[in-house]
Design a protein around this motif. Structure first.
Motif, PDB file in Angstrom:
ATOM      1  N   GLN A 484      10.499 -67.910 -19.840  1.00  0.00           N
ATOM      2  CA  GLN A 484      11.776 -68.571 -20.330  1.00  0.00           C
ATOM      3  C   GLN A 484      12.389 -68.418 -18.905  1.00  0.00           C
ATOM      4  OE1 GLN A 484      14.053 -66.366 -22.831  1.00  0.00           O
ATOM      5  NE2 GLN A 484      13.373 -64.376 -21.996  1.00  0.00           N
ATOM      6  N   ARG A 485      13.200 -69.423 -18.667  1.00  0.00           N
ATOM      7  CA  ARG A 485      14.069 -69.356 -17.662  1.00  0.00           C
ATOM      8  C   ARG A 485      15.476 -68.327 -17.794  1.00  0.00           C
ATOM      9  NH1 ARG A 485      13.705 -74.139 -14.112  1.00  0.00           N
ATOM     10  NH2 ARG A 485      12.103 -75.326 -15.156  1.00  0.00           N
ATOM     11  N   VAL A 486      15.775 -67.691 -16.960  1.00  0.00           N
ATOM     12  CA  VAL A 486      17.078 -67.044 -17.163  1.00  0.00           C
ATOM     13  C   VAL A 486      18.344 -67.639 -15.993  1.00  0.00           C
ATOM     14  CG1 VAL A 486      15.849 -65.107 -17.660  1.00  0.00           C
ATOM     15  CG2 VAL A 486      16.111 -65.338 -15.421  1.00  0.00           C
ATOM     16  N   LEU A 487      19.471 -67.239 -16.454  1.00  0.00           N
ATOM     17  CA  LEU A 487      20.538 -67.731 -15.463  1.00  0.00           C
ATOM     18  C   LEU A 487      20.943 -66.791 -14.380  1.00  0.00           C
ATOM     19  CD1 LEU A 487      22.732 -69.253 -18.174  1.00  0.00           C
ATOM     20  CD2 LEU A 487      21.179 -70.332 -16.707  1.00  0.00           C
ATOM     21  N   PHE A 488      20.836 -67.395 -13.026  1.00  0.00           N
ATOM     22  CA  PHE A 488      21.038 -66.484 -11.756  1.00  0.00           C
ATOM     23  C   PHE A 488      22.379 -67.067 -11.478  1.00  0.00           C
ATOM     24  CE2 PHE A 488      16.374 -66.029 -11.702  1.00  0.00           C
ATOM     25  CZ  PHE A 488      16.307 -64.717 -11.139  1.00  0.00           C
ATOM     26  N   ALA A 489      23.204 -66.209 -10.731  1.00  0.00           N
ATOM     27  CA  ALA A 489      24.562 -66.728 -10.210  1.00  0.00           C
ATOM     28  C   ALA A 489      25.068 -65.523  -9.029  1.00  0.00           C
ATOM     29  CB  ALA A 489      25.453 -67.067 -11.136  1.00  0.00           C
ATOM     30  N   ARG A 490      25.727 -66.075  -8.247  1.00  0.00           N
ATOM     31  CA  ARG A 490      26.559 -65.107  -7.583  1.00  0.00           C
ATOM     32  C   ARG A 490      27.670 -64.716  -8.522  1.00  0.00           C
ATOM     33  NH1 ARG A 490      25.318 -68.094  -1.809  1.00  0.00           N
ATOM     34  NH2 ARG A 490      23.505 -67.186  -1.604  1.00  0.00           N
ATOM     35  N   ALA A 491      28.089 -63.351  -8.573  1.00  0.00           N
ATOM     36  CA  ALA A 491      29.169 -63.132  -9.453  1.00  0.00           C
ATOM     37  C   ALA A 491      30.397 -62.382  -8.771  1.00  0.00           C
ATOM     38  CB  ALA A 491      28.523 -62.396 -10.682  1.00  0.00           C
TER      39      ALA A 491
END
Length: 492
Positions: A484-491
């Motif tokens: 599955q895809r997961v959500l990456f981000a700078r936070a």
RNA sequence: CGGGAGGUAGUUCAGCCCGGUAGAAUACCUGGUUUGGGACCAGGGGGUCGCAGGUUCGAAUCCUGUCCUCCCGACCA
């Protein structure tokens, strides 16, 4: 001249600080890392708090209050939790000051007043609460315990930012005890729903509900659920968390209950919290270069009426009419203010209330009065309209709902446009650098890969969405298989 | 906690290098004219220059320490 705000494009961080300070939400203080929440900011928090409190009570919870101090021995009982917070705990070691014999008028810590056992200022209250629950729980008939507390906590952060990260902050922490694992998981998920509902329907901030990875999980939890929001600069903000604690705290504090068959077992637990950090998220989700934009449902002031007049006769005539209107507004439950002060001219007031993010401004002058009209300006779109005074309160009641919806729709559109799939490492990095927002990518499921990606890009896995689509793929970094895809981000 | 910047009137800042009676704008007070997007004129009040030491006849200015803030970094369920 009035108060100038740095524009978002010029310096996003400075824009944020300017907004908080100049709109009167908060101030810096003489205490490192601690802020003063000013009346306007506290009124906003009160509205948020009251609504959340209502939602907690609706889901069967009751409020209580536990001590600020946690004896060190209790604090260290649940090892993972204690370790997780150890680096940021304030500790009380003495209970008395005395006059400095070397320096009259100065105080020193009395070395003879050293505490036998140090007290940790709570960074969270699991320890003191579970120590207390031990005495409350004997059988399944004592369960569930559904307690919430509104409190302050202290985490000694190295770098602080108004509302987003301060050494002391206000929050609520729910701590529940259950007879079964299933019931505890349902509770953790239920409270996540409450948070999502509140964020979206009251703050007008769209959120993604998800699970944290092991790396990002609360120390001491079996599973951490979260809601993640997206700010206008493309960075993510964890807006609330709900934890399934398993039996970890029950074991650490020896909290057992006898079930219907008279068998002893450890209690199952959850904890969940949101804080004044939500205010930071609210500011960054909606506001613009002219100031705050607050969603009507939680705005301290929903409507302001500014009179325009050349003399006392005109002022009196307007005031007469407005006083009537104000009581009609109040009957509709609208938070309204008639600003008839004389120390600022209308233009100044317009700018000031825009700064403060008041959703609707009404201007009434002699010309309007003669036509039985008013000028209605909405903060979110800056549109101005002439509206008849006859149905003004009803018109604005509807308008407030429209503004609430518009803020959510706009924020959601922005958020949705900033969830992007990446299938190659180059795309992944480019998206993070140039577009920002959430990047949906495959991940091999290991903490090592997650750490490596963080090291290379400063992006973390914000969450694995709860309703995530399962699809085969290969890890964005290692090329290993992924489901599955997961959500990456700078936070933040 | 490391690097950089800063702290002088309620606010934004100048003065500091080169020590010599603390300034401007704005805000505030009084009076007047004004009032449909941050008004104008006249008069007035307001600062132990972040705090504590030191050097000096004399410190906002030079030196040392310390506190607070901002930015970047490390850290941050």
């Amino acid at each position: 001249m009035g108060k100038e705000i740095t524009s978002r494009s010029q310096d996003y961080a400075q824009w944020y600080n300017d907004l908080i300070l100049k709109s009167g939400l908060a101030d810096y203080s003489a205490v490192r890392g601690c802020m003063v929440i000013k009346p306007y900011g506290f009124a906003l928090w009160e509205n948020m708090r009251d609504e959340l409190d209502r939602m907690f009570k609706d889901t069967g919870h009751v409020n209580a209050y536990f001590p600020l101090f946690v004896p060190k021995s209790l604090f260290e009982a649940e090892e993972k939790n204690a370790e997780g917070f150890a680096k940021e705990c304030a500790v009380v070691t003495h209970y008395r000051l005395k006059t400095d014999p070397e320096n009259k008028g100065k105080l020193i810590v009395d070395p003879e007043a050293k505490l036998e056992e140090e007290l940790v200022v709570r960074p969270t209250s699991e320890a003191i609460i579970w120590n207390t629950y031990k005495g409350w729980i004997q059988s399944y008939r004592d369960l569930p315990i559904l307690v919430n507390q509104w409190a302050n906590v202290v985490r000694w952060e190295m770098r602080t930012r108004l509302f987003l990260r301060t050494a002391e902050f206000l929050w609520q922490e729910g701590h529940t005890a259950h007879a079964t694992k299933e019931e505890a998981i349902i509770e953790a998920e239920k409270m996540l729903e409450v948070y999502a509902d509140f964020a979206e329907n009251f703050m007008a901030v769209p959120v993604i509900k998800g699970l944290k990875t092991a790396n990002e999980r609360f120390a001491g939890a079996e599973e951490t659920y979260c809601i993640e929001a997206l700010m206008q600069d493309g960075k993510a903000l964890q807006a609330g968390t709900s934890h399934f604690l398993g039996q970890n705290f029950a074991k650490a504090f020896d909290v057992k209950f006898s079930d219907k068959t008279n068998t002893l077992d450890y209690v199952w637990a959850t904890s969940w919290g949101v804080s004044t950090r939500l205010i930071g998220g609210l500011v960054m989700a909606h506001s613009d270069d002219d100031g705050l934009i607050l969603p009507p449902k939680i705005a301290p002031l929903q409507v302001v009426i500014v009179p325009i007049y050349k003399n006392d006769v005109e002022k009196g005539a307007i005031a007469n009419k407005v006083h009537q209107l104000v009581s009609e507004f109040k009957q509709l439950g609208i938070r309204i203010k008639f600003d008839d002060t004389d120390n600022a001219r209308p233009g100044w007031k317009f700018a000031e209330y825009e700064m403060k993010g008041v959703p609707v401004r009404v201007a009434i002058g002699p010309r309007d009065l003669a036509n039985n009209m008013a000028e209605v300006a909405r903060r979110d779109t800056k549109e101005k309209l002439s509206v008849s005074l006859d149905n003004l309160p009803y018109y604005i009641k509807t308008l407030l709902d429209e503004i609430q919806l518009n803020l959510f729709t706009k924020a959601k559109q922005f958020r949705d446009e900033h969830i992007t799939k990446a299938d190659t490492w180059d795309d992944f990095v480019k998206l993070l650098d140039e577009k920002g927002g959430f990047v949906a990518a495959h991940w091999d499921g290991t903490g090592e890969t997650e750490d490596k990606i963080k090291e290379l890009t400063k992006a973390t896995i914000r969450c694995i969405p709860l309703d995530n689509k399962q699809e085969d793929g290969t890890c964005i970094l290692t090329g290993k298989p992924s489901i599955q895809r997961v959500l990456f981000a700078r936070a933040y």
